[in-house]
Design a protein around this motif. Structure first.
Motif, PDB file in Angstrom:
ATOM      1  N   UNK A  72     -47.379  -8.244  -1.356  1.00 46.85           N
ATOM      2  CA  UNK A  72     -46.428  -7.516  -2.195  1.00 46.85           C
ATOM      3  C   UNK A  72     -45.077  -8.218  -2.223  1.00 46.85           C
ATOM      4  N   UNK A  73     -44.619  -8.740  -1.073  1.00 43.98           N
ATOM      5  CA  UNK A  73     -43.336  -9.438  -1.034  1.00 43.98           C
ATOM      6  C   UNK A  73     -43.353 -10.708  -1.877  1.00 43.98           C
ATOM      7  N   UNK A  74     -44.474 -11.422  -1.892  1.00 46.55           N
ATOM      8  CA  UNK A  74     -44.592 -12.605  -2.752  1.00 46.55           C
ATOM      9  C   UNK A  74     -44.393 -12.223  -4.213  1.00 46.55           C
ATOM     10  N   UNK A  75     -44.907 -11.072  -4.583  1.00 44.61           N
ATOM     11  CA  UNK A  75     -44.707 -10.583  -5.952  1.00 44.61           C
ATOM     12  C   UNK A  75     -43.246 -10.190  -6.180  1.00 44.61           C
ATOM     13  N   UNK A  76     -42.679  -9.415  -5.246  1.00 46.89           N
ATOM     14  CA  UNK A  76     -41.300  -8.943  -5.398  1.00 46.89           C
ATOM     15  C   UNK A  76     -40.295 -10.089  -5.471  1.00 46.89           C
TER      16      UNK A  76
END
Length: 161
Positions: free
Chosen positions: A106-110
């Motif tokens: 999720x952090x890679x996306x954010x």
């Protein structure tokens, strides 16, 4: 003699459900270059925003996860409206659970969206203390199931259009 005419339960696969809206943000803090805390926030908007306001999509991303059975049993005595609300709540819970369990993905996306970094260094009596705060800005997300991943479409908030 009366018979109990209970309707059989319906089996619904939540992977076939409609996309769900979420708002996601992340904060990370260091003090003297030592991580002191992080805070991932995943929440449902009180009022649907993305489809209602016609927001513009920014980018797509996926969060891979190990698939498991997504069949749920919906009580047969539910009305169509109750059934829809029950399924939507179960879908929202599963998406919330997956997003919180796969924070790295999720952090890679954010990180593809906006971020702000604040740093403060203070020197007093020949000692320096450093404080840093990273904030991945709140993002509007439409999440849906796709095979072994959760597909996320990030949207641009109206205030930035």
């Amino acid at each position: 003699m009366t018979q109990d005419t209970k309707k059989p339960d319906d089996i619904v696969f939540i992977t076939d459900s409609k996309p769900q809206e979420f708002i996601v943000s992340y904060d990370f803090t260091t003090l003297n270059y030592i991580p002191k805390g992080q805070d991932l926030k995943v929440s449902k908007p009180l009022v649907p925003i993305i489809l209602k306001e016609g927001l513009k999509p920014l980018f797509k991303c996926s969060v891979p996860f190990k698939a498991r059975s997504f069949a749920i049993s919906v009580p047969g005595e539910f009305s169509p409206l109750q059934k829809e609300a029950f399924v939507e709540k179960q879908v929202s819970y599963e998406i919330y659970r997956i997003l919180n369990a796969h924070v790295d993905s999720l952090l890679k996306c954010l990180m593809q969206n906006e971020a702000s970094i604040n740093t403060n260094d203070l020197t007093s009596n020949f000692q320096t203390s450093a404080f840093s705060h990273l904030r991945l800005m709140p993002s509007y997300v439409l999440a849906s199931f796709n095979d072994d991943s959760l597909e996320l479409v990030f949207y641009k908030p109206k205030r930035q259009n």
